[in-house]
Scaffold this motif. Structure first.
Motif, short mmCIF file in Angstrom:
data_model
loop_
_atom_site.label_atom_id
_atom_site.label_comp_id
_atom_site.label_asym_id
_atom_site.label_seq_id
_atom_site.Cartn_x
_atom_site.Cartn_y
_atom_site.Cartn_z
N ARG A 123 -13.73 -21.00 10.28
CA ARG A 123 -14.05 -21.66 9.01
C ARG A 123 -14.37 -20.65 7.92
O ARG A 123 -15.07 -19.68 8.14
CB ARG A 123 -15.25 -22.60 9.20
CG ARG A 123 -15.00 -23.74 10.18
CD ARG A 123 -13.96 -24.70 9.64
NE ARG A 123 -13.74 -25.81 10.54
CZ ARG A 123 -14.43 -26.95 10.50
NH1 ARG A 123 -15.39 -27.10 9.59
NH2 ARG A 123 -14.17 -27.92 11.35
N GLY A 124 -13.85 -20.92 6.72
CA GLY A 124 -14.16 -20.07 5.57
C GLY A 124 -15.58 -20.28 5.10
O GLY A 124 -16.19 -21.31 5.37
N ASP A 168 -8.55 -22.45 4.04
CA ASP A 168 -9.73 -21.64 3.74
C ASP A 168 -9.32 -20.24 3.31
O ASP A 168 -8.34 -19.69 3.83
CB ASP A 168 -10.64 -21.52 4.97
CG ASP A 168 -11.46 -22.78 5.20
OD1 ASP A 168 -11.75 -23.46 4.21
OD2 ASP A 168 -11.78 -23.06 6.36
N TYR A 169 -10.10 -19.68 2.39
CA TYR A 169 -9.88 -18.29 1.99
C TYR A 169 -10.89 -17.41 2.72
O TYR A 169 -12.09 -17.68 2.70
CB TYR A 169 -10.05 -18.12 0.48
CG TYR A 169 -9.73 -16.73 0.01
CD1 TYR A 169 -8.43 -16.30 -0.11
CD2 TYR A 169 -10.76 -15.83 -0.31
CE1 TYR A 169 -8.13 -15.01 -0.53
CE2 TYR A 169 -10.46 -14.55 -0.73
CZ TYR A 169 -9.15 -14.14 -0.84
OH TYR A 169 -8.86 -12.87 -1.26
N ASN A 170 -10.40 -16.36 3.38
CA ASN A 170 -11.26 -15.41 4.08
C ASN A 170 -11.37 -14.15 3.25
O ASN A 170 -10.40 -13.41 3.08
CB ASN A 170 -10.66 -15.09 5.46
CG ASN A 170 -11.59 -14.23 6.30
OD1 ASN A 170 -11.90 -13.10 5.93
ND2 ASN A 170 -12.02 -14.75 7.43
N ASP A 172 -15.10 -25.10 21.87
CA ASP A 172 -15.35 -25.22 20.43
C ASP A 172 -15.18 -23.91 19.67
O ASP A 172 -15.05 -23.93 18.44
CB ASP A 172 -16.77 -25.76 20.19
CG ASP A 172 -16.97 -27.13 20.82
OD1 ASP A 172 -16.02 -27.94 20.78
OD2 ASP A 172 -18.06 -27.39 21.37
N ALA A 173 -15.21 -22.80 20.38
CA ALA A 173 -15.09 -21.50 19.71
C ALA A 173 -13.67 -21.31 19.18
O ALA A 173 -12.70 -21.83 19.74
CB ALA A 173 -15.45 -20.38 20.67
N ARG A 174 -13.55 -20.55 18.09
CA ARG A 174 -12.25 -20.29 17.49
C ARG A 174 -12.19 -18.83 17.01
O ARG A 174 -13.21 -18.16 16.88
CB ARG A 174 -12.01 -21.21 16.29
CG ARG A 174 -11.93 -22.69 16.63
CD ARG A 174 -10.66 -23.02 17.41
NE ARG A 174 -10.57 -24.45 17.67
CZ ARG A 174 -11.08 -25.07 18.73
NH1 ARG A 174 -11.76 -24.36 19.62
NH2 ARG A 174 -10.94 -26.36 18.89
N VAL A 175 -10.97 -18.37 16.73
CA VAL A 175 -10.77 -17.01 16.25
C VAL A 175 -11.11 -16.95 14.77
O VAL A 175 -10.60 -17.73 13.96
CB VAL A 175 -9.31 -16.56 16.45
CG1 VAL A 175 -9.09 -15.18 15.82
CG2 VAL A 175 -8.97 -16.50 17.94
N GLY A 176 -12.02 -16.04 14.42
CA GLY A 176 -12.35 -15.77 13.03
C GLY A 176 -11.95 -14.34 12.69
O GLY A 176 -11.63 -13.54 13.58
N CYS A 197 -4.87 -20.91 7.73
CA CYS A 197 -4.30 -22.26 7.83
C CYS A 197 -5.26 -23.18 8.57
O CYS A 197 -6.24 -22.72 9.17
CB CYS A 197 -2.95 -22.20 8.52
SG CYS A 197 -3.03 -22.13 10.32
N PRO A 198 -5.01 -24.53 8.58
CA PRO A 198 -5.92 -25.46 9.26
C PRO A 198 -6.13 -25.17 10.74
O PRO A 198 -7.15 -25.54 11.30
CB PRO A 198 -5.23 -26.82 9.05
CG PRO A 198 -4.44 -26.65 7.80
CD PRO A 198 -3.96 -25.22 7.82
N ALA A 199 -5.17 -24.47 11.36
CA ALA A 199 -5.30 -24.15 12.79
C ALA A 199 -6.01 -22.83 13.01
O ALA A 199 -6.20 -22.41 14.15
CB ALA A 199 -3.91 -24.11 13.44
N GLY A 200 -6.40 -22.14 11.91
CA GLY A 200 -7.13 -20.89 12.04
C GLY A 200 -6.27 -19.64 12.06
O GLY A 200 -6.78 -18.54 12.29
#
Length: 488
Positions: free
Chosen positions: A281-282, A346-348, A244-248, A356-359
């Motif tokens: 996620r933004g 999302d805006y970071n 579940d973890a993703r790159v932020g 983008c939707p894929a991060g």
């Protein structure tokens, strides 16, 4: 089978608690303030009513997990400490002479009984109810922000996590007994997880036989953490990485792999709502759910303080419609722009880029003129994404046309919009109140530094949510106890 509720049996040694545990001990004060019996009602559906062996009281098991968050200890170290720490036994509802559970029971309880993601909402609501009861909750305003937590296992595979923990343990052993270099196995340098696990099992087995070493806290702590990590990996062996973890992104150059916790906090430091998400996620899209949840929990939000990530068009509209004052500085790209369809981008604000939707983050941004005449001619910010990644992305059907030579995302800049908000930013009240945002940054630091919230306990968003629920519950109760003392 769920045990029947029973009172603690009288003990000849119970007076030790009154003698040795001070009245101002934090666990004594916490036990006196909170009636944890609500846990039994929340978890009753997780147990059989009349089948199987009688389980340990879920309230007591819940308190073990809470202590894990308070002291940032492994299951084994927590259980070992509880054997001799009378304040822990008192908090757990045990007599001084009572036995402590085996750490494996705590591990199973965390994984099997506390998977309900609504637990985060339940525990925050419970703590806020106590603040309302003692009339110490400042209800009219919240400060919002997000804090990141690194995944327990790194982005590529759990091998590096094992290597790092095993190396730390060996270094601590060598500091005590350099002759162990001749006994402990050489580090495994391959890429197979199964071989790394065999190496770790061998390492743990050898050290476990050295009882004199394990008596030392500087050895037992890294030993127990490596053991717990190894057991968690076996439990989640079907995953090659945290699922579940993703790159932020912390900035354009810096990133992390893990999760985000989006927080709303009253001005006097009580967390009123939280949402745990994957790391990419933004922040902006969680303003509305945080405010709705805060109001459910007893707030009456009339003011919001946040950074520029929350000043988007949708949030401005939401706050205006609900008569809420938003103290968040405008960002040209996100607040003065007309975005493309949907809210999947999302805006970071840290990286000053769209995700983008894929991060994935854009690699460059250009300012361009759009069609129009004279003063009516608008400009747009165009964000460029890596076309090679788009071609292989599992989400490409959402936003990518096969055969395209470039992938961009545009925001149209309109200079005449948001004049009211821009004017409000210049007011003395805005300038004074927005400075209070540092308070939630201090709260984030407290979560991470004092309670280990900088790294997740285990794999998966359910484990991260459990960690968030327990950590936020204690941090809230600690703050409530301090406010009660100040008001007396």
């Amino acid at each position: 089978m769920l045990p029947k509720k029973t009172n603690l049996s009288p003990s000849a040694y119970s007076e030790l608690y009154d003698i040795l545990i001070p009245k101002d001990n934090k666990l004594r004060k916490l036990a006196n303030l909170v009636d944890f019996s609500f846990v039994r009602d929340e978890l009753k559906d997780k147990y059989s009513i009349d089948m199987g062996r009688t389980a340990i009281d879920p309230v007591q098991m819940f308190k073990y997990v809470l202590l894990k968050a308070i002291y940032n200890l492994s299951d084994r170290d927590l259980v070992e400490r509880a054997k001799t720490d009378l304040s822990l036994k008192f908090f757990l509802g045990l007599n001084p002479e009572d036995d402590i559970i085996h750490p494996s029971l705590l591990s199973k309880f965390r994984r099997q009984r506390l998977k309900d993601e609504s637990l985060l909402e339940i525990l925050i609501r419970k703590s806020v109810e106590i603040a309302v009861e003692y009339k110490i909750l400042e209800k009219d305003a919240v400060i919002i922000d997000a804090t990141h937590t690194a995944a327990c296992f790194n982005q590529n595979s759990p091998i590096q996590a094992l290597k790092k923990a095993a190396t730390l343990l060996k270094r601590k052993v060598y500091e005590i007994d350099n002759s162990m270099k001749e006994i402990l196995p050489e580090s495994y340098n391959g890429r197979k997880l199964s071989d790394e696990q065999k190496y770790v099992d061998n390492l743990l087995s050898i050290i476990q036989k050295r009882k004199n070493l394990l008596k030392l806290e500087r050895i037992s702590e890294p030993f127990n953490k490596l053991t717990e990590l190894q057991e968690d990996l076996k439990e989640y062996l079907k995953y090659s990485k945290d699922p579940d973890a993703r790159v932020g992104h912390k900035s354009k150059e810096k990133s992390f792999f893990g999760y985000k916790t989006h927080l709303a906090m009253s001005k006097n430091g009580i967390i009123t709502a939280a949402v745990v998400t994957s790391g990419e996620r933004g922040d902006g899209k969680y303003l509305e759910p945080l405010i709705i949840e805060s109001n459910k929990n007893g707030m009456n939000v009339k003011e919001i303080i946040g950074d520029c990530a929350y000043s988007g068009r949708k949030n401005l509209k939401f706050t205006q419609e609900n008569d809420i004052t938003l103290m968040s500085k405008l960002t040209t790209a996100i607040t003065k722009g007309t975005r493309k369809s949907g809210e999947i981008w999302d805006y970071n604000k840290d990286a000053q880029s769209f995700i983008c939707p894929a991060g994935e983050i854009s690699y460059k941004t250009l300012l361009r003129d759009k069609a129009g005449v004279g003063e009516k001619r608008n400009k747009s910010l165009v964000y460029y994404f890596d076309i090679k990644k788009c071609n292989t992305c599992p989400l490409r059907d959402k936003c990518f046309k096969p055969g395209a030579k470039t992938k961009t995302y545009s925001v149209t800049i309109k200079d005449n919009e948001y004049q009211e908000q821009e004017s409000f930013e210049k007011s003395e009240y805005f300038k004074k109140e927005v400075k209070k945002r540092y308070r939630i940054e201090a709260k984030n630091a407290e979560l991470k530094i004092q309670h280990g919230y900088n790294k997740s306990w285990s794999s998966g968003i359910s484990a991260m949510t459990l960690q968030g629920a327990m950590t936020i519950l204690y941090v809230n109760m600690k703050r409530i106890l301090k406010l009660i003392d100040e008001n007396e």
